[in-house]
Design a protein around this motif. Structure first.
Motif, PDB file in Angstrom:
ATOM      1  N   ALA A 122      24.138  56.674  53.077  1.00  6.04           N
ATOM      2  CA  ALA A 122      22.781  56.469  52.574  1.00  6.04           C
ATOM      3  C   ALA A 122      22.427  55.011  52.735  1.00  6.04           C
ATOM      4  O   ALA A 122      23.274  54.148  52.857  1.00  6.04           O
ATOM      5  CB  ALA A 122      22.672  56.880  51.102  1.00  6.04           C
ATOM      6  N   ARG A 169      16.685  55.468  58.229  1.00  4.55           N
ATOM      7  CA  ARG A 169      15.935  56.715  58.398  1.00  4.55           C
ATOM      8  C   ARG A 169      16.722  57.702  59.254  1.00  4.55           C
ATOM      9  O   ARG A 169      16.735  58.906  58.986  1.00  4.55           O
ATOM     10  CB  ARG A 169      14.574  56.435  59.030  1.00  4.55           C
ATOM     11  N   ARG A 224      19.321  59.266  57.023  1.00  2.00           N
ATOM     12  CA  ARG A 224      18.759  60.257  56.109  1.00  2.00           C
ATOM     13  C   ARG A 224      18.470  61.565  56.846  1.00  2.00           C
ATOM     14  O   ARG A 224      18.702  62.661  56.325  1.00  2.00           O
ATOM     15  CB  ARG A 224      17.492  59.703  55.463  1.00  2.00           C
TER      16      ARG A 224
END
Length: 592
Positions: free
Chosen positions: A91, A389, A392
């Motif tokens: 993350a 991003r 994710r």
């Protein structure tokens, strides 16, 4: 109208330097590449910072101290030792998309030859609105520039030299012009001929073909006409749009362009012309959202990084495995299990691609020979997506994959345990292709890994989704020629990447064997795949076997041609032959 030109405050860009590069090397690379590219930090630094670039508003940095964006070492350097304690569930803090350091710098070019035209009004409306939105804007009226529009090989006039610099400084180009005789006015055509010259806008490759040198920019075309728009588009085929957007800007590397048509002008009312001016202003205000931060560029970035054209072959192999099991068991095809198997393979492939894009970023950023089949998607290199991003998205895909694996345990006749094992193996090998600790590609095992996952494993996933018996030799016989058919493409893909892989110490099979030996191995695999198919799959009809053999000859001819003239550039045509060759080994059993 006010313009932001040389009076605009400078934007200081801090770019992390890669080890082993100096200013002299950077200058050499800049001169050879001819276009700006992103500097690449070590992967662990990318996760620590909030952007690949960081904007420093306070600290004054001496110009000589700024690192160059062309950080390309000439000598091999050892790969960075990265620790990734939570690879799958990594993350990171949110990042702006795309990682931008400033508002888009714009060059608005009015191509109408007369003063006071509607096109000039549209250009001014666009530029004023963009300037009010905070964008540095330069408005260029071609009828005010002093230059000869006839290209004779003469030196550029000072006005055109200044225009070239404006184009290099710009992130976004806007062309406003009328359609005359289905094309652009002679003044604009002469401007393009004079300004978009070789070694400025494009460069010819030694091995043939051309490279656009203005990549990373976007464009808007505001076009007026007297022809009804539906006639211009459907009957005439929009020739002016294709000439500027595709044959000129696209050829020079500007791939993302928006077209706005306005007309018919003749007979239009003041209210209509006022609406067009408002539309031009709205386009200027929304340019950054349309091209950089909105849902459209976000969707384009995700579809580009997913490399969807590489999903076709694994999907066909899954279908082949499922149909084989259905035929052997004399049971109807269970569509639910098949669709879940396809989804699982697609997610495993997607996760593998994202992982590879991340860990190959140092290599891809150095790759001067990237193409549609090699060198990565360029999404990270061009700054169109942030690393957090990407991670994710990868975590989301992993969640979908785990849910799919769980659903397969309860879907019809599917062998849940075998499917979970095979999907897990595909995922592990896909991630291990470039990620630590395996780094299979850096150990010379990447090519075999891809061949294994894209043949035996995916075919058996489809086979297990229909409860096929793993002791039956038929699926293994089907996958054997498939394994060898994948190898030519993945082996040849290492040739354009070779110099970049050497630069970062990535010890791929191409680096280990060299160009000639690797190419000879690809040729041998082409022959082996063809012979295995003829020996193990005799039930394919001649009408499918003959094209397969002819394609093998076509591919072999291309490989031999490369062996006669090996080079370090792109091999897009040869790669297309090799990738299409793979398809016959799925289509022949499927249709036969």
């Amino acid at each position: 109208m006010s313009e932001a030109t040389d009076d605009s405050p400078p934007i200081k860009i801090r770019i992390p330097r890669l080890a082993g590069a100096d200013e002299a090397e950077a200058a050499d690379v800049a001169a050879e590449v001819g276009e700006a590219s992103l500097g690449v930090a070590a992967e662990e630094e990318m996760l620590k910072t909030t952007s690949i670039f960081t904007l420093d508003e306070e600290e004054v940095v001496d110009q000589e101290e700024l690192p160059t964006p062309f950080n390309t070492p000439l000598a091999p350097e050892p790969p960075p030792e990265l620790s990734e304690p939570n690879l799958l569930f990594a993350a990171a803090e949110p990042l702006a998309f795309p990682p931008a350091v400033e508002k888009m710098r714009m060059a608005v070019i009015c191509g109408h030859p007369r003063d006071g035209s509607l096109c000039e009004g549209l250009a001014e409306a666009y530029a004023d609105a963009a300037l009010a939105a905070g964008h540095p804007v330069k408005l260029l009226r071609l009828h005010e520039l002093d230059f000869d529009p006839n290209e004779r090989g003469q030196p550029l006039e000072p006005s055109l030299e200044a225009v070239q610099q404006e184009i290099l400084d710009a992130d976004h180009l806007v062309f406003v012009f009328p359609v005359w005789w289905g094309s652009v006015p002679a003044l604009l055509k002469g401007f393009l001929d004079r300004v978009f010259r070789p070694d400025f806008a494009f460069r010819e490759r030694e091995e043939g073909g051309w490279d656009g040198l203005l990549g990373g920019r976007t464009a808007d075309l505001l076009i007026t006409m007297d022809t009804p728009q539906w006639v211009f588009r459907t009957v005439l085929g929009a020739p002016a749009v294709r000439a500027v957007r595709d044959a000129t800007l696209g050829f020079c590397g500007i791939k993302r362009a928006r077209t706005i048509l306005m007309g018919p002008v003749r007979g239009s009312t003041p209210a209509t012309r006022s609406r067009w001016l408002d539309e031009a202003a709205q386009s200027g205000r929304e340019a950054e959202v349309w091209h950089r931060t909105g849902w459209r560029p976000t969707l384009r970035a995700w579809t580009d990084i997913a490399r969807l054209h590489f999903q076709i072959f694994p999907a066909l192999a899954v279908v082949l495995g499922a149909l084989t099991a259905s035929k052997l068991t004399a049971a109807p095809l269970h569509w639910g299990s098949l669709l879940l198997a396809l989804l699982g393979v697609a997610m495993a492939q997607f996760i593998s691609v994202l992982t590879n894009e991340w860990h190959d970023l140092p290599t891809d950023s150095r790759n001067k020979h990237h193409g549609p089949f090699t060198g990565g998607s360029r999404v990270l290199v061009e700054g169109r997506m942030s690393i957090p991003r990407l991670l994710r998205g990868r975590n989301l895909a992993l969640g979908v994959l785990l849910a799919t694996m769980a659903a397969l345990c309860f879907a019809g006749p599917a062998q849940g345990g075998a499917l979970a094992l095979l999907l897990g193996l595909a995922l592990g090998l896909g991630i291990g292709y470039s990620a630590p600790p395996l780094r299979l590609a850096s150990r010379g095992l990447g090519e075999i890994t891809v061949a294994l996952t894209h043949s035996v494993i995916v075919l058996l996933i489809g086979y297990a989704s229909q409860a096929g018996s793993m002791t039956n030799l038929i699926p293994w016989a089907l996958s054997a020629p498939l394994f060898f058919a994948v190898l030519p493409a993945i082996l040849l893909a290492g040739l354009p990447d070779l110099e970049a892989d050497v630069a970062v110490g990535k010890d791929t099979l191409a680096v280990r064997l060299g160009r000639r030996t690797l190419t000879k191995v690809a040729l041998a695999m082409t022959v082996a795949a063809t012979l295995l198919h003829l020996a193990l799959i005799p039930f394919s009809g001649w009408w499918l076997t003959l094209p397969l053999v002819l394609h093998a000859g076509w591919l072999s001819r291309g490989i031999l041609d490369y062996l006669a003239r090996p080079h370090s550039g792109r091999i897009d045509g040869l790669m297309f032959r090799a990738l299409a060759f793979m398809l016959w080994f799925v289509l022949a059993p499927l249709l036969g």
